[in-house]
Design a protein around this motif. Structure first.
Motif, PDB file in Angstrom:
ATOM      1  N   GLU A   1     -13.082  -8.162 -30.967  1.00  0.00           N
ATOM      2  CA  GLU A   1     -12.564  -7.245 -29.943  1.00  0.00           C
ATOM      3  C   GLU A   1     -12.869  -7.760 -28.534  1.00  0.00           C
ATOM      4  O   GLU A   1     -12.183  -7.402 -27.587  1.00  0.00           O
ATOM      5  N   TYR A   2     -13.908  -8.586 -28.443  1.00  0.00           N
ATOM      6  CA  TYR A   2     -14.244  -9.187 -27.140  1.00  0.00           C
ATOM      7  C   TYR A   2     -13.448 -10.466 -26.896  1.00  0.00           C
ATOM      8  O   TYR A   2     -13.663 -11.170 -25.938  1.00  0.00           O
ATOM      9  N   ARG A   3     -12.560 -10.779 -27.865  1.00  0.00           N
ATOM     10  CA  ARG A   3     -11.732 -11.984 -27.725  1.00  0.00           C
ATOM     11  C   ARG A   3     -10.244 -11.601 -27.794  1.00  0.00           C
ATOM     12  O   ARG A   3      -9.406 -12.436 -28.126  1.00  0.00           O
ATOM     13  N   ASN A   4      -9.937 -10.355 -27.538  1.00  0.00           N
ATOM     14  CA  ASN A   4      -8.564  -9.862 -27.652  1.00  0.00           C
ATOM     15  C   ASN A   4      -7.667 -10.535 -26.604  1.00  0.00           C
ATOM     16  O   ASN A   4      -7.865 -10.386 -25.388  1.00  0.00           O
ATOM     17  N   THR A   5      -6.661 -11.276 -27.113  1.00  0.00           N
ATOM     18  CA  THR A   5      -5.820 -12.076 -26.224  1.00  0.00           C
ATOM     19  C   THR A   5      -5.035 -11.210 -25.242  1.00  0.00           C
ATOM     20  O   THR A   5      -4.882 -11.572 -24.071  1.00  0.00           O
ATOM     21  N   GLU A   6      -4.534 -10.075 -25.734  1.00  0.00           N
ATOM     22  CA  GLU A   6      -3.690  -9.236 -24.872  1.00  0.00           C
ATOM     23  C   GLU A   6      -4.496  -8.674 -23.692  1.00  0.00           C
ATOM     24  O   GLU A   6      -4.043  -8.712 -22.533  1.00  0.00           O
ATOM     25  N   ILE A   7      -5.712  -8.199 -23.993  1.00  0.00           N
ATOM     26  CA  ILE A   7      -6.560  -7.671 -22.912  1.00  0.00           C
ATOM     27  C   ILE A   7      -6.918  -8.809 -21.947  1.00  0.00           C
ATOM     28  O   ILE A   7      -6.905  -8.647 -20.727  1.00  0.00           O
ATOM     29  N   GLY A   8      -7.200  -9.984 -22.527  1.00  0.00           N
ATOM     30  CA  GLY A   8      -7.540 -11.150 -21.696  1.00  0.00           C
ATOM     31  C   GLY A   8      -6.394 -11.493 -20.757  1.00  0.00           C
ATOM     32  O   GLY A   8      -6.609 -11.738 -19.550  1.00  0.00           O
ATOM     33  N   ARG A   9      -5.180 -11.468 -21.290  1.00  0.00           N
ATOM     34  CA  ARG A   9      -4.003 -11.804 -20.463  1.00  0.00           C
ATOM     35  C   ARG A   9      -3.863 -10.815 -19.303  1.00  0.00           C
ATOM     36  O   ARG A   9      -3.597 -11.199 -18.174  1.00  0.00           O
ATOM     37  N   LYS A  10      -4.083  -9.540 -19.611  1.00  0.00           N
ATOM     38  CA  LYS A  10      -3.950  -8.510 -18.556  1.00  0.00           C
ATOM     39  C   LYS A  10      -5.016  -8.711 -17.471  1.00  0.00           C
ATOM     40  O   LYS A  10      -4.741  -8.548 -16.279  1.00  0.00           O
ATOM     41  N   LEU A  11      -6.230  -9.068 -17.918  1.00  0.00           N
ATOM     42  CA  LEU A  11      -7.301  -9.292 -16.932  1.00  0.00           C
ATOM     43  C   LEU A  11      -6.962 -10.480 -16.028  1.00  0.00           C
ATOM     44  O   LEU A  11      -7.147 -10.427 -14.811  1.00  0.00           O
ATOM     45  N   VAL A  12      -6.441 -11.550 -16.645  1.00  0.00           N
ATOM     46  CA  VAL A  12      -6.081 -12.740 -15.842  1.00  0.00           C
ATOM     47  C   VAL A  12      -4.981 -12.376 -14.848  1.00  0.00           C
ATOM     48  O   VAL A  12      -5.031 -12.748 -13.668  1.00  0.00           O
ATOM     49  N   GLN A  13      -3.987 -11.613 -15.317  1.00  0.00           N
ATOM     50  CA  GLN A  13      -2.889 -11.196 -14.417  1.00  0.00           C
ATOM     51  C   GLN A  13      -3.431 -10.387 -13.249  1.00  0.00           C
ATOM     52  O   GLN A  13      -3.054 -10.572 -12.104  1.00  0.00           O
ATOM     53  N   ARG A  14      -4.339  -9.481 -13.581  1.00  0.00           N
ATOM     54  CA  ARG A  14      -4.891  -8.635 -12.508  1.00  0.00           C
ATOM     55  C   ARG A  14      -5.673  -9.490 -11.500  1.00  0.00           C
ATOM     56  O   ARG A  14      -5.542  -9.316 -10.298  1.00  0.00           O
ATOM     57  N   ILE A  15      -6.477 -10.434 -12.025  1.00  0.00           N
ATOM     58  CA  ILE A  15      -7.262 -11.292 -11.122  1.00  0.00           C
ATOM     59  C   ILE A  15      -6.303 -12.040 -10.196  1.00  0.00           C
ATOM     60  O   ILE A  15      -6.493 -12.090  -8.976  1.00  0.00           O
ATOM     61  N   LYS A  16      -5.242 -12.610 -10.786  1.00  0.00           N
ATOM     62  CA  LYS A  16      -4.283 -13.370  -9.970  1.00  0.00           C
ATOM     63  C   LYS A  16      -3.606 -12.462  -8.948  1.00  0.00           C
ATOM     64  O   LYS A  16      -3.326 -12.877  -7.818  1.00  0.00           O
ATOM     65  N   SER A  17      -3.352 -11.220  -9.355  1.00  0.00           N
ATOM     66  CA  SER A  17      -2.605 -10.349  -8.445  1.00  0.00           C
ATOM     67  C   SER A  17      -3.459  -9.867  -7.269  1.00  0.00           C
ATOM     68  O   SER A  17      -2.932  -9.577  -6.197  1.00  0.00           O
ATOM     69  N   ILE A  18      -4.776  -9.767  -7.462  1.00  0.00           N
ATOM     70  CA  ILE A  18      -5.599  -9.251  -6.347  1.00  0.00           C
ATOM     71  C   ILE A  18      -6.224 -10.367  -5.525  1.00  0.00           C
ATOM     72  O   ILE A  18      -6.750 -10.129  -4.444  1.00  0.00           O
ATOM     73  N   SER A  19      -6.179 -11.602  -6.040  1.00  0.00           N
ATOM     74  CA  SER A  19      -6.907 -12.689  -5.365  1.00  0.00           C
ATOM     75  C   SER A  19      -6.057 -13.325  -4.268  1.00  0.00           C
ATOM     76  O   SER A  19      -4.988 -13.883  -4.542  1.00  0.00           O
ATOM     77  N   THR A  20      -6.531 -13.209  -3.032  1.00  0.00           N
ATOM     78  CA  THR A  20      -5.761 -13.783  -1.921  1.00  0.00           C
ATOM     79  C   THR A  20      -6.544 -14.850  -1.165  1.00  0.00           C
ATOM     80  O   THR A  20      -5.996 -15.536  -0.320  1.00  0.00           O
ATOM     81  N   ARG A  21      -7.836 -14.949  -1.419  1.00  0.00           N
ATOM     82  CA  ARG A  21      -8.664 -15.876  -0.626  1.00  0.00           C
ATOM     83  C   ARG A  21      -9.490 -16.768  -1.552  1.00  0.00           C
ATOM     84  O   ARG A  21      -9.724 -16.408  -2.706  1.00  0.00           O
ATOM     85  N   PRO A  22      -9.952 -17.926  -1.023  1.00  0.00           N
ATOM     86  CA  PRO A  22     -10.748 -18.819  -1.857  1.00  0.00           C
ATOM     87  C   PRO A  22     -12.000 -18.114  -2.357  1.00  0.00           C
ATOM     88  O   PRO A  22     -12.616 -17.346  -1.620  1.00  0.00           O
ATOM     89  N   ALA A  23     -12.350 -18.386  -3.616  1.00  0.00           N
ATOM     90  CA  ALA A  23     -13.542 -17.776  -4.209  1.00  0.00           C
ATOM     91  C   ALA A  23     -14.269 -18.818  -5.039  1.00  0.00           C
ATOM     92  O   ALA A  23     -13.728 -19.304  -6.026  1.00  0.00           O
TER      93      ALA A  23
END
Ligand code: SF4
Length: 360
Positions: A6-28
């Protein structure tokens, strides 16, 4: 969640990556302190999921890798002291010292035995009453309570031929030393989950307060790490650094009080040598005066020549986050897991070993 998949769920992982990409605007620039996180990030290909402005850097959180050459040379000298049996975790065996490793010392006749728990050393002590058993204690706050409990058991059961060469270290002071050096500019820190299970999340609060760096305490599964990156990026974007725990199944703000009590009863703080960082005040642990008979430095002092780091090895720089294994000219050529030049290629939590196994 109950099961590891459950901690390796691909669908949840994909959503998290999408969210990170969508909110990230500056170098980190985000550092994972812990070698266990470095391995998990490489094993699951997490680095490749993000655009280049989100950088993940490895830190000094591998206890075997940060063991200074000088301390390793002392351990090897102890192993060659007549009448001594060294017990140690397997990862330490192949780490090269100035002249040889514990494994080579054993091939040359030293009695060096691998144990899976410090407590195993007490059985060896009981079966070898004419020998001095020295447990080579390498680890962070996660390992220390077990070592403390072993010393207390040795005291209770009157085992007099057992002591500890303490190379134990504590993590918050070294993070402070690293940040004070200012060599690497960090925006966020992935704090070690297992260490925090013992010390709690509160000891990291100085990082956002003093250095304005975002912190997330997390576990070692892919979703733990993605969730922590999501929290870090959000803190960075909002300009509101703080300590967030995404590993709530293992970490409480106050930590494990019983384990802390055990540590404090047996050990006291001391300066410690860290590979790549030199001596860091209050970052080591040694047995308190009332337990000094279990302290190998008191019982069997050894002197060694000043240590020289392996030529060409960048372990120190890698542990400070200023270089990566692929910057090292020896990586994969003269230095491999079979023939390691530095500790980062030996340890199961070493950055070089992880890059070698999973690719850069
Ligand atoms: Fe040291 Fe080997 Fe890593 Fe280079 S590849 S930094 S020599 S451990």
């Amino acid at each position: 969640m109950k099961f590891v998949d459950e901690y390796r769920n691909t669908e949840i992982g994909r959503k998290l990556v999408q969210r990170i990409k969508s909110i990230s605007t500056r170098p980190a620039s985000l550092m994972e302190f812990c070698g266990g996180h470095t391995v998990a990030i490489l094993r699951h290909g997490i680095r490749q999921l993000f655009p280049p402005h989100i950088r993940l850097l490895s830190g000094p959180g591998c206890p075997v890798c940060v063991t200074a050459h000088h301390d390793l040379d002392q351990a090897i000298a102890l192993s060659r002291t007549p009448g001594t049996i060294i017990t140690t975790f397997g990862d330490m065996m192949k780490v090269p010292g100035s002249e040889l490793s514990l494994q080579r010392a054993r091939a040359g006749g030293a009695d060096v035995r691998i144990v899976y728990s410090p407590r195993d050393s007490l059985d060896i002590a009981r079966h070898n009453p004419t020998k001095q058993i020295v447990f080579l204690a390498v680890g962070f706050e996660t390992t220390t309570p077990g070592v403390a409990a072993t010393i207390l058991e040795a005291e209770k059961t009157n085992i007099v031929n057992f002591c500890v060469k303490s190379l134990l270290k504590v993590c918050p002071p070294v993070i402070k030393a690293l940040l004070d050096l200012g060599e690497v500019k960090l925006d966020g820190l992935i704090c070690p989950g297992h260490v925090s299970a013992v010390i709690g999340s509160r000891p990291w609060e100085f990082i956002p307060e003093k250095y304005r760096i975002a912190c997330a305490v997390t576990g070692f599964e892919p979703l733990d790490i993605l969730f922590s990156i999501e929290r870090l990026v959000e803190q960075i974007e909002k300009g509101e650094p703080k300590v967030e725990t995404t590993y709530t199944r293992g970490v409480r703000p106050e930590g494990n009080l019983q384990a802390q009590k055990l540590m404090e009863k047996v050990f006291e703080s001391c300066p410690a040598r860290w590979r790549g960082l030199g001596t860091v005040p209050a970052s080591g642990l040694k047995p308190r005066a009332e337990y000094s008979r279990f302290d190998a430095d008191v019982r069997i002092p050894v002197t060694v020549k000043p240590a020289a780091e392996p030529k060409g090895c960048l372990c120190g720089e890698i542990l400070r986050g200023v270089k990566t294994p692929s910057d090292c000219k020896l990586f994969g050529e003269k230095c491999t897991p079979e023939n390691p030049v530095g500790p980062c290629m030996v340890s199961s939590e070493g950055a070089c070993a992880a890059y070698h196994q999973y690719g850069c």
